[in-house]
Each structure stands twice: as structure tokens, then as C-alpha cells.
Motif scaffolding. Structure first.
Motif, PDB file in Angstrom:
ATOM      1  N   ALA A  41     -80.223 -37.402  48.028  1.00 11.92           N
ATOM      2  CA  ALA A  41     -79.392 -36.242  48.301  1.00 11.92           C
ATOM      3  C   ALA A  41     -80.202 -35.191  49.050  1.00 11.92           C
ATOM      4  N   LEU A  42     -79.511 -34.252  49.656  1.00 16.44           N
ATOM      5  CA  LEU A  42     -80.189 -33.129  50.307  1.00 16.44           C
ATOM      6  C   LEU A  42     -80.641 -32.093  49.293  1.00 16.44           C
ATOM      7  N   ALA A  43     -79.993 -32.073  48.123  1.00 13.29           N
ATOM      8  CA  ALA A  43     -80.395 -31.134  47.078  1.00 13.29           C
ATOM      9  C   ALA A  43     -79.959 -31.666  45.724  1.00 13.29           C
ATOM     10  N   ALA A  44     -80.826 -31.542  44.741  1.00 14.18           N
ATOM     11  CA  ALA A  44     -80.515 -31.882  43.354  1.00 14.18           C
ATOM     12  C   ALA A  44     -81.081 -30.755  42.501  1.00 14.18           C
ATOM     13  N   LEU A  45     -80.317 -29.683  42.393  1.00 14.64           N
ATOM     14  CA  LEU A  45     -80.797 -28.430  41.804  1.00 14.64           C
ATOM     15  C   LEU A  45     -80.073 -28.045  40.515  1.00 14.64           C
ATOM     16  N   ASN A  46     -79.124 -28.861  40.064  1.00 16.98           N
ATOM     17  CA  ASN A  46     -78.325 -28.530  38.888  1.00 16.98           C
ATOM     18  C   ASN A  46     -77.797 -27.096  38.995  1.00 16.98           C
ATOM     19  N   GLU A  47     -77.074 -26.845  40.073  1.00 22.43           N
ATOM     20  CA  GLU A  47     -76.610 -25.479  40.350  1.00 22.43           C
ATOM     21  C   GLU A  47     -75.520 -25.048  39.371  1.00 22.43           C
ATOM     22  N   LYS A  48     -75.713 -23.854  38.812  1.00 25.97           N
ATOM     23  CA  LYS A  48     -74.761 -23.252  37.883  1.00 25.97           C
ATOM     24  C   LYS A  48     -74.647 -21.760  38.179  1.00 25.97           C
ATOM     25  N   PRO A  49     -73.433 -21.184  38.019  1.00 25.95           N
ATOM     26  CA  PRO A  49     -73.300 -19.731  38.161  1.00 25.95           C
ATOM     27  C   PRO A  49     -74.020 -19.003  37.030  1.00 25.95           C
ATOM     28  N   ASN A 552     -80.399 -24.416  38.337  1.00 29.31           N
ATOM     29  CA  ASN A 552     -80.796 -23.751  39.583  1.00 29.31           C
ATOM     30  C   ASN A 552     -82.256 -23.990  39.954  1.00 29.31           C
ATOM     31  N   TYR A 553     -82.718 -25.187  39.630  1.00 34.59           N
ATOM     32  CA  TYR A 553     -84.045 -25.598  40.053  1.00 34.59           C
ATOM     33  C   TYR A 553     -84.096 -27.128  40.093  1.00 34.59           C
ATOM     34  N   GLY A 554     -84.837 -27.645  41.052  1.00 34.58           N
ATOM     35  CA  GLY A 554     -84.997 -29.087  41.157  1.00 34.58           C
ATOM     36  C   GLY A 554     -85.641 -29.466  42.466  1.00 34.58           C
ATOM     37  N   SER A 555     -85.092 -30.500  43.096  1.00 34.05           N
ATOM     38  CA  SER A 555     -85.632 -31.014  44.349  1.00 34.05           C
ATOM     39  C   SER A 555     -84.636 -30.769  45.478  1.00 34.05           C
ATOM     40  N   ALA A 556     -85.132 -30.417  46.654  1.00 35.83           N
ATOM     41  CA  ALA A 556     -84.253 -30.163  47.800  1.00 35.83           C
ATOM     42  C   ALA A 556     -85.034 -30.328  49.089  1.00 35.83           C
ATOM     43  N   THR A 557     -84.310 -30.640  50.151  1.00 38.19           N
ATOM     44  CA  THR A 557     -84.921 -30.728  51.464  1.00 38.19           C
ATOM     45  C   THR A 557     -85.138 -29.331  52.035  1.00 38.19           C
ATOM     46  N   ASN A 565     -82.193 -16.474  39.422  1.00 44.67           N
ATOM     47  CA  ASN A 565     -81.050 -17.243  38.922  1.00 44.67           C
ATOM     48  C   ASN A 565     -81.452 -18.515  38.182  1.00 44.67           C
ATOM     49  N   ILE A 566     -82.735 -18.784  38.090  1.00 45.97           N
ATOM     50  CA  ILE A 566     -83.197 -19.926  37.303  1.00 45.97           C
ATOM     51  C   ILE A 566     -83.009 -19.600  35.826  1.00 45.97           C
ATOM     52  N   GLY A 567     -82.389 -20.498  35.090  1.00 49.43           N
ATOM     53  CA  GLY A 567     -82.172 -20.242  33.675  1.00 49.43           C
ATOM     54  C   GLY A 567     -81.675 -21.467  32.947  1.00 49.43           C
ATOM     55  N   TYR A 568     -81.402 -21.293  31.669  1.00 49.03           N
ATOM     56  CA  TYR A 568     -80.948 -22.397  30.823  1.00 49.03           C
ATOM     57  C   TYR A 568     -79.469 -22.251  30.506  1.00 49.03           C
ATOM     58  N   THR A 569     -78.778 -23.370  30.424  1.00 46.50           N
ATOM     59  CA  THR A 569     -77.359 -23.343  30.089  1.00 46.50           C
ATOM     60  C   THR A 569     -77.177 -22.902  28.638  1.00 46.50           C
ATOM     61  N   LYS A 570     -76.017 -22.302  28.381  1.00 48.04           N
ATOM     62  CA  LYS A 570     -75.738 -21.763  27.046  1.00 48.04           C
ATOM     63  C   LYS A 570     -75.472 -22.891  26.050  1.00 48.04           C
TER      64      LYS A 570
END
Length: 570
Positions: A41-49, A552-557, A565-570
Motif C-alpha cells: 500500500a502507499l500508506a498503512a497508518l491506522n488513521e483515526k479521527p 495515526n502512525y505506521g508505514s507510508a511512502t 494526532n498520534i494516539g491510542y484508541t478508546k
């Protein structure tokens, strides 16, 4: 302004490996272990608001080494680890998307204007900085910081030691706009990759003099920094930098209480992750590392294409490598695909698809051409070239000679770094087949930068990291220190300065026609192959291990997200 982003800008201290994701499918916003054999993938960042994430907690990162200089523009601070850390503590004007396009990071930059060259005046870029943005000293970030950063990096004063002057040398002036927070940057001509050098700035207090610039950053000075996090402590015994929330930050409150960066070599970093001693390992380089990381119960392996590529650098001033015929013969004798296959064993990749024949563009990128030409793997061609150059193989011997001198070259091996050791041994075997004696010189990984900058090596394998600007900043690695100079750039570890390349660099830097610019860059690339400055081996996938609930953190091109915005899910 920070160092211009080039196709190979940042040095990775222990030689980690990575892959470009050009031509990959749509991104995955969650984790993927990359073991299905599909393109990354181009990004695998587990993006969450942010609303879905909780406040508090800490992320413990691992890094290859603690930077010797916190000035990322400087020659000895120009490293990938330092670049990662600075995102938390220095201005970041642009946030990049998956396709490498960018938008203003409103915490620092409200907007920008672009005026193309006209009436004999060069391109003008006006940055409208966020007036709330301040250094930790309390002073507002303004146009004078950009002016001071430009003057320190443009090569006008040789006492400053930047990693490169590229881009900065193309600026005619930096001036105040309508307000102190309006930065008007006028280039001498057109400079298509202007955003690569206007993406940040250093505080004027830290770059006003060569002394401040070169050595003032060897200790971490919080007042010279800014951002959502700030300095808490540096534990030299544990080799760990800890940052805490910055109470002077004006933007969205950081979700995390703290972040830390601990120096750990491979495989200690992966073992520490598996044992829950750290939370993130970036750029795992082999199947053993990935499988070890998976042993942690909450592990998520996030795979996406990175921009790093593995290579050999040749010191053209050292020993028998001063002979271009020897360098060319070594390239022809080196089975790069076999090296890639050995390095990548156990990973779900096809090494033949990871080979690259270009120093600037990766396969799949617009402009890519395989310029390796006559430098494909060809043992007989290597032998013939050495014969023709007078390096003969005496009867009954295994090592060639010329004028009674044996054909010996040296490989600097980073002890304890599997890729460096593996590549050295395979290269030694390849060269023995054509009558070249490759000797090993063992050094500690921490001494890598020192050996490179002192040019105390002959051949060394390590990694360059690319950026969204493949045609920018050719001079940094492949040219002279400044235009018209006859000494190599600080990062030109091969010490090759080709007059023909020097003629093309300013054209490639300023050409506004993209097709022509790509052609110019490929012309330079062909010359680099012929000179045997650097031998690309392969490119690689980036694997990041993180807890499943880290967002909001991981691997990306290319894609970047703000660190607050890096944090842990509730």
C-alpha cells in the motif's frame, strides 16, 4: 527552510533497507502484514479521527542512533533518525498526501502564494505564517528566521557546514512581506521544487554564526525548538531522548503525554518490541525481524512502500578504486539480484522486481529509465575490462596484478548489522571470481558517519532515503560543494565531481518543463553509472511494528500526519 529534499537525501545510520511503492494499489489505512504477496500500500497508518482517540499515554520509538548534532541541516545532523525526531520539535509547513502533493500545515503555515517568473524577475513564493507560531523561547517565528536559515545554507560562507547548498543557492533574497510573519522568497530563476526547501526553518539564534550552526546544536536546546512536544530529558546511559507535551504549543493538544526515542541496534530493537519494552519499530529489514515482532500479543505489522534504496558507495580517491576501469569491472562482476535475494529471504517479495537502474527515479515513477546499460551483471565483460586495463591474472594465481601490485580493494563492514555483513560476503565472492581481492575492514555502526565524512573507506553499503522530489538536489550526493567549485559536496562521499554533470545540475534545478527536466536528470544518471559513483542494489518494503490500538502512525511512502494526532484508541 531545511535541507532540500532529494531523491537520496537522508543517511540511515545502520543501513536499513526499504522499498518504493510506486505503482502500488490504493492505500490501506489500517495495518497489513504484507504477506499476501501483493504490491504494498502507499500508506498503512491506522488513521483515526481525534475524537475516536483518548488522551494520555506514551509511545516509545526505537531509532538507529541518537544524532550527534540536532541541526538537521548540518552535515553530521543529516540523518533519518534526526529527521523523524524533528517532526515533533521543529516547524513542519507542509503535510504530504499519498501522491506526494502537499497542503499547508495550518499550525505553522496559513497559506502560500506562488508567482511565476516574469519581467526578468525570478519565481516568488510568499509564505503566510501562522502568527500564533512561536519558538519555545517565546519569540514569534517570522521572516528573519527564514532569512538566517537561507544565509547559513546557501554556500556564501564556507565556514558553515550544511549537508547541501542545493536550492538555497538558487534563492536571490528573503524579505519581509506586509507583516513580519509574511516571508517573501525570490528565486534567481524558476525553482520547481521550492516547497522542498521552504518546508521548515531554523531559529535565527541557532544559525546566525558558523559556531552556532556547526556546534551549537550538539546539545539539545529547547529554546531553539518548537512544536507539540518539547525536551524532557536525555538519558545517555539508556541512550534515550524523552519529549513531553509542550505547554507553549498553540495548536491541537497532543494526544500523547510523552514520546521517547531509544537507540537500539538490530535485532535488539525487535526483541524489545516483542518484550513490550518499546512500542514502535520502523523499517524491519528481514523475515526474522517481522516474525519476532509478531510474537507480541497486540502486534500489528503495517506494511507500505517506503522510499529507501540499498546501494554500494565507491570512494573514487581511495586505493585501486581511483581507476575507473576497476570500479566499472566491480559493477559488472556484482550479482545484485543474488544479493537482494539473500537479504530478503523469507519476505513475500520478488527480488527481481525490486532491482533499480536509476539513482533518481524508482521503477513506476514518472521519468524512470533503466540507465544501467552496459553495467549489467556480466562476469566475462568484467574480466575483459580488467585485462584491457592492464590488470592481468598471473599464471597459478587467483588475484590480478598490475606493475607488481595486487588488485585489492577494501569493504567497510558494519559489525552486527546483518545486511552489511551479508552484502560484504557476497560481494567478496563475486569479486574473487574475476580476480579481485576484497578485504574487510570492520567498524562499529556508530562509526559509520564518521568514516563516510572522513572518507576513510573504499566501498561501503548503506541506504539512501528518497523524498517526493526525485529531480531535486542532485548536487548533494553527486556534485560539487557549490556551483563552480572543484571540491565535492559534504555528502558526496564518492568524491567525484564531473564537469559535465556540473553543467547539467543548474539546468535540472530550474527547468520548468517537466519532460525536459526528466530528460536532464536521466542524462545525469547515465553519467553517474559511467563514473561508478554509487551502485544501486535494490529497493524495499517498509515494515513497521506497532500496537494494534496505536492510531495515526505506521508505514507510508509519502503521506505524513501531524504528530499531535498520534494516539491510542478508546
Amino acid at each position: 527552510m531545511r535541507k532540500p529534499a532529494s531523491s537520496a537525501v537522508a543517511l540511515l545510520a545502520v543501513g536499513a533497507l526499504a522499498l518504493s511503492a510506486c505503482g502500488a494499489p490504493k492505500s490501506s489505512t489500517g495495518g497489513s502484514d504484507g504477506t499476501d504477496g501483493k504490491a504494498p500500500a502507499l500508506a498503512a497508518l491506522n488513521e483515526k479521527p481525534r475524537a475516536e482517540l483518548k488522551e494520555g499515554g506514551q509511545v516509545r520509538f526505537s531509532i538507529s542512533y541518537l544524532p550527534p548534532n540536532w541541526n538537521t541541516d548540518s552535515i553530521d545532523g543529516n540523518g533519518v533518525d534526526n529527521d523523524r525526531i524533528e517532526k515533533f520539535v521543529l516547524p513542519v509547513n507542509f503535510l504530504y498526501k499519498e501522491d506526494a502533493s502537499f497542503e499547508p500545515n495550518k499550525s505553522y503555515l496559513e497559506s502560500y502564494d506562488v508567482q511565476e517568473p516574469k519581467d526578468g524577475k525570478g519565481q516568488v513564493i510568499t509564505l503566510h505564517l501562522n502568527p500564533k507560531a512561536k519558538w519555545n523561547s517565546g519569540r514569534t517565528i517570522d521572516w528573519t528566521d527564514y532569512e538566517a536559515t537561507w544565509k547559513a545554507n546557501n554556500g556564501s560562507n564556507p565556514a558553515f557546514k550544511p549537508a547541501t547548498t542545493d536550492g538555497f543557492a538558487e534563492i536571490a533574497s528573503v524579505a519581509k512581506g506586509e507583516k513580519d510573519t509574511d516571508v517573501v522568497v525570490t528565486f534567481k530563476k524558476s525553482y520547481p521544487d521550492w516547497s522542498s526547501i521552504l518546508d521548515s526553518a531554523m531559529p535565527k539564534e541557532g544559525v546566525a554564526t558558523p559556531e552556532a550552526y556547526n556546534t551549537g546544536w550538539t546539545t539539545f536546546k529547547p529554546e531553539w525548538h518548537t512544536g507539540p512536544f518539547t525536551f524532557e530529558k536525555l538519558d545517555k546511559a539508556q541512550l534515550t531522548l524523552t519529549l513531553k507535551r509542550n505547554d507553549k504549543w498553540w495548536g491541537d493538544k497532543p494526544l500523547l503525554d510523552k514520546v521517547s526515542f531509544r537507540q537500539l541496534e538490530t535485532p535488539a530493537n525487535v526483541n524489545a518490541f516483542a518484550n513490550n519494552e518499546i512500542d514502535v519499530v520502523d523499517t524491519m529489514i528481514n523475515a526474522t525481524a517481522v516474525n519476532t515482532a509478531k510474537k507480541r500479543s497486540d502486534a500489528d505489522i503495517r506494511a507500505a512502500g517506503s522510499r529507501q534504496w540499498r546501494h554500494f558507495t565507491f570512494n573514487s580517491k581511495a586505493g585501486n578504486l581511483a581507476d575507473q576501469n576497476v570500479r566499472q569491472a566491480i559493477v559488472k562482476a556484482t550479482n545484485r539480484e543474488a544479493i537482494a535475494k539473500s537479504d530478503l529471504v523469507g519476505l513475500p517479495v520478488n527480488p527481481s522486481e525490486l532491482m533499480t537502474g536509476n539513482h533518481f527515479f524508482l521503477p513506476g515513477q514518472e521519468g524512470y529509465k533503466d540507465n544501467s546499460g552496459d553495467f549489467k551483471y556480466d562476469v566475462e565483460a568484467a574480466k575483459k575490462q580488467l585485462d584491457d586495463a592492464g590488470w592481468k591474472l598471473p599464471e597459478g594465481k587467483t588475484i590480478r596484478e598490475k606493475d607488481g601490485k595486487p588488485l585489492q580493494v577494501k569493504y567497510t563492514m558494519l559489525t552486527g548489522v546483518p545486511t552489511s555483513e551479508n552484502e560484504g560476503k557476497l560481494l567478496q565472492k563475486d569479486l574473487a571470481a574475476v580476480g579481485i581481492d576484497l578485504k574487510f575492514v570492520n567498524i562499529a555502526p556508530d562509526d559509520m558517519n564518521k568514516n563516510l565524512t572522513a572518507h576513510s573507506f573504499e566501498i561501503m553499503a548503506f541506504t539512501w532515503q528518497g523524498t517526493p522530489y526525485p529531480m531535486n538536489n542532485i548536487r548533494q550526493i553527486y556534485g560539487a560543494k557549490t556551483a563552480g567549485a572543484d571540491v565535492p559536496s559534504e555528502s558526496n562521499y564518492a568524491q567525484l565531481v564531473n564537469p559535465e554533470i556540473e553543467k547539467l545540475i543548474p539546468q535540472a534545478d530550474t527547468e520548468s518543463d517537466v519532460a525536459k527536466r526528466r530528460d536532464l536528470t536521466n542524462q545525469v544518471d547515465k553519467m553517474i553509472w559511467d563514473e561508478v559513483h554509487t551502485l544501486p542494489i535494490y529497493r524495499r518494503i517498509g515494515y513497521t511494528a506497532a500496537p494494534k490500538n496505536l492510531a495515526n502512525y505506521g508505514s507510508a511512502t509519502f503521506k505524513t500526519l501531524p504528530p499531535e494526532n498520534i494516539g491510542y484508541t478508546k
